[in-house]
Scaffold this active site. Structure first.
Site, PDB file in Angstrom:
ATOM      1  N   ASP A 132      28.699  44.622  24.362  1.00  0.00           N
ATOM      2  CA  ASP A 132      28.774  43.534  23.384  1.00  0.00           C
ATOM      3  C   ASP A 132      27.421  43.376  22.693  1.00  0.00           C
ATOM      4  O   ASP A 132      26.378  43.696  23.285  1.00  0.00           O
ATOM      5  CB  ASP A 132      29.099  42.211  24.089  1.00  0.00           C
ATOM      6  CG  ASP A 132      30.581  42.082  24.437  1.00  0.00           C
ATOM      7  OD1 ASP A 132      31.381  42.900  23.967  1.00  0.00           O
ATOM      8  OD2 ASP A 132      30.914  41.150  25.187  1.00  0.00           O
ATOM      9  N   MET A 133      27.437  42.861  21.466  1.00  0.00           N
ATOM     10  CA  MET A 133      26.161  42.602  20.783  1.00  0.00           C
ATOM     11  C   MET A 133      25.926  41.091  20.758  1.00  0.00           C
ATOM     12  O   MET A 133      26.833  40.327  20.452  1.00  0.00           O
ATOM     13  CB  MET A 133      26.205  43.166  19.357  1.00  0.00           C
ATOM     14  CG  MET A 133      24.868  43.178  18.675  1.00  0.00           C
ATOM     15  SD  MET A 133      23.591  44.129  19.548  1.00  0.00           S
ATOM     16  CE  MET A 133      23.871  45.784  18.919  1.00  0.00           C
ATOM     17  N   ARG A 182      32.456  49.234  17.565  1.00  0.00           N
ATOM     18  CA  ARG A 182      33.221  48.040  17.219  1.00  0.00           C
ATOM     19  C   ARG A 182      32.497  47.322  16.077  1.00  0.00           C
ATOM     20  O   ARG A 182      31.297  47.037  16.179  1.00  0.00           O
ATOM     21  CB  ARG A 182      33.303  47.104  18.422  1.00  0.00           C
ATOM     22  CG  ARG A 182      33.976  45.764  18.102  1.00  0.00           C
ATOM     23  CD  ARG A 182      33.783  44.724  19.206  1.00  0.00           C
ATOM     24  NE  ARG A 182      34.313  45.167  20.472  1.00  0.00           N
ATOM     25  CZ  ARG A 182      33.926  44.640  21.655  1.00  0.00           C
ATOM     26  NH1 ARG A 182      33.003  43.690  21.705  1.00  0.00           N
ATOM     27  NH2 ARG A 182      34.445  45.090  22.780  1.00  0.00           N
TER      28      ARG A 182
END
Ligand SMILES: Cc1cc2nc3c(=O)[nH]c(=O)nc-3n(C[C@H](O)[C@H](O)[C@H](O)COP(=O)(O)OP(=O)(O)OC[C@H]3O[C@@H](n4cnc5c(N)ncnc54)[C@H](O)[C@@H]3O)c2cc1C
Length: 306
Positions: A132-133, A182
């Site tokens: 995830d960022m 993503r």
């Protein structure tokens, strides 16, 4: 003002008790979070996979400030991956990991080692990990760690946020063969110096980034609930002749479930991001506080299934 109120509420154990025990809470929380236990995550994953969806699981955790907490998060992912494999839910289910939960804010090396152990467990379970960022102060560190992990685990997924001005260039860097990326709009409150501020600018950036990823050699993962961006994704898939194994749509659990089913019915790969864990109160409140517009986002989801 609203942000300050929500943040204060997120720290208040009295309000937490009130919300946690309110009759409406259980249903609202269940709409967005699988449950507190690993078994809950497995049960909901099984249901989603049976309905044709792919899944990415996120273990919710409080802010990690000690090595012990980081190790506990790592161990939870290791046992989750073992259980997913035993239940035959891989590769349909993968995991999403926040490096902050693995110690990134106080020991980057530790976070990298913990992430490496999770990637190895995912590999053994026949599935993958997506990092995830988080907020923009962590972007460089997260991309550095991604590059290290990809040397041994090339399918490790990246997340890029269209609201950041740098993201077009990051998309070009990461649109290489086998690279899972993503693309989301971005969920944090970011300053103008690094991020587009208006919804229109963010949407335009999303389309530019989507074009780069869909025309590139990697595997794009289009994470959005926005009908216009989904339609553009469908259009580019036709244009660039990408089949269901060459890109995917992603949405959050509980948001636009009917649209998720529609896309599955059209033959697309759709992955639901499924959070679980007992820190749901912190999760929902922080999402709201980071961006008060998220209040409308969740309220809309409660009111509509489309
Ligand atoms: C799978 C996934 C993973 C993510 N990972 C990250 C991450 O690692 N880092 C990060 O910063 N952010 C992440 N996000 C969050 C993301 O950045 C956005 O904050 C969030 O997805 C909202 O943006 P949106 O593209 O859905 O559009 P929005 O601008 O929120 O909504 C656009 C339009 O979509 C429609 N819509 C949106 N929500 C609803 C609803 N509930 N019901 C009906 N219609 C709706 C409406 O027409 C709305 O006008 C992730 C999101 C997803 C889906």
């Amino acid at each position: 003002m609203l942000r300050t109120v929500i943040l204060a509420a997120s720290r208040s154990s009295r309000i937490e008790r009130l919300v946690a025990t309110a009759p409406f809470s259980r249903d609202v929380v269940r709409r967005f979070v699988a449950g507190a236990r690993t078994e809950d995550a497995l049960r909901v994953t099984r249901e989603l996979v049976a309905s044709g969806l792919a899944v990415t699981l996120d273990n919710l955790g409080e802010d990690t400030v000690t090595a012990e907490q980081a190790t506990a998060t790592r161990d939870e992912y290791l046992s989750l991956l073992r259980m997913l494999a035993e239940a035959g839910l891989t590769p349909a289910a993968e995991v999403s990991v926040k490096l902050s939960a693995l110690g990134q804010s106080f020991d980057e090396q530790l976070a990298c080692e913990n992430a490496r152990a999770i990637c190895a467990a995912a590999d053994a379970a026949g599935t993958t990990v997506t990092l995830d960022m988080e907020d923009h102060t962590t972007t460089d560190s997260t991309l550095d760690i991604l590059a290290k992990l990809r040397k041994d685990f090339p399918s490790t997924g990246a997340v890029l946020q269209a609201y950041l001005r740098r993201t077009e260039s990051d998309c070009r860097e990461l649109a290489s063969a086998g690279s899972r990326v993503r693309l989301c709009k971005g969920a944090y409150s970011e300053p103008e110096s690094v991020a587009y501020q208006s919804a229109r600018e963010v949407d335009k950036s999303y389309v530019r980034c989507l074009n780069i990823l869909m025309s590139g050699a990697g595997y794009p993962m289009l994470a959005t609930h926005d009908p216009r961006l989904i339609a553009i994704g469908e259009d580019r898939a036709r244009w660039f002749d990408r089949g269901p194994d060459q890109f995917e749509f992603q949405m959050l659990y509980g948001i636009r479930p009917e649209e998720q089913d529609r896309l599955v019915g059209e033959g697309y790969t759709v992955r639901t991001y499924l959070p679980y864990g007992d820190d749901w109160y912190g999760y929902l409140m922080r999402r709201l506080a980071e961006r008060p517009a998220n209040l409308a986002f969740f309220a809309r989801a409660v009111a509509s299934r489309k």
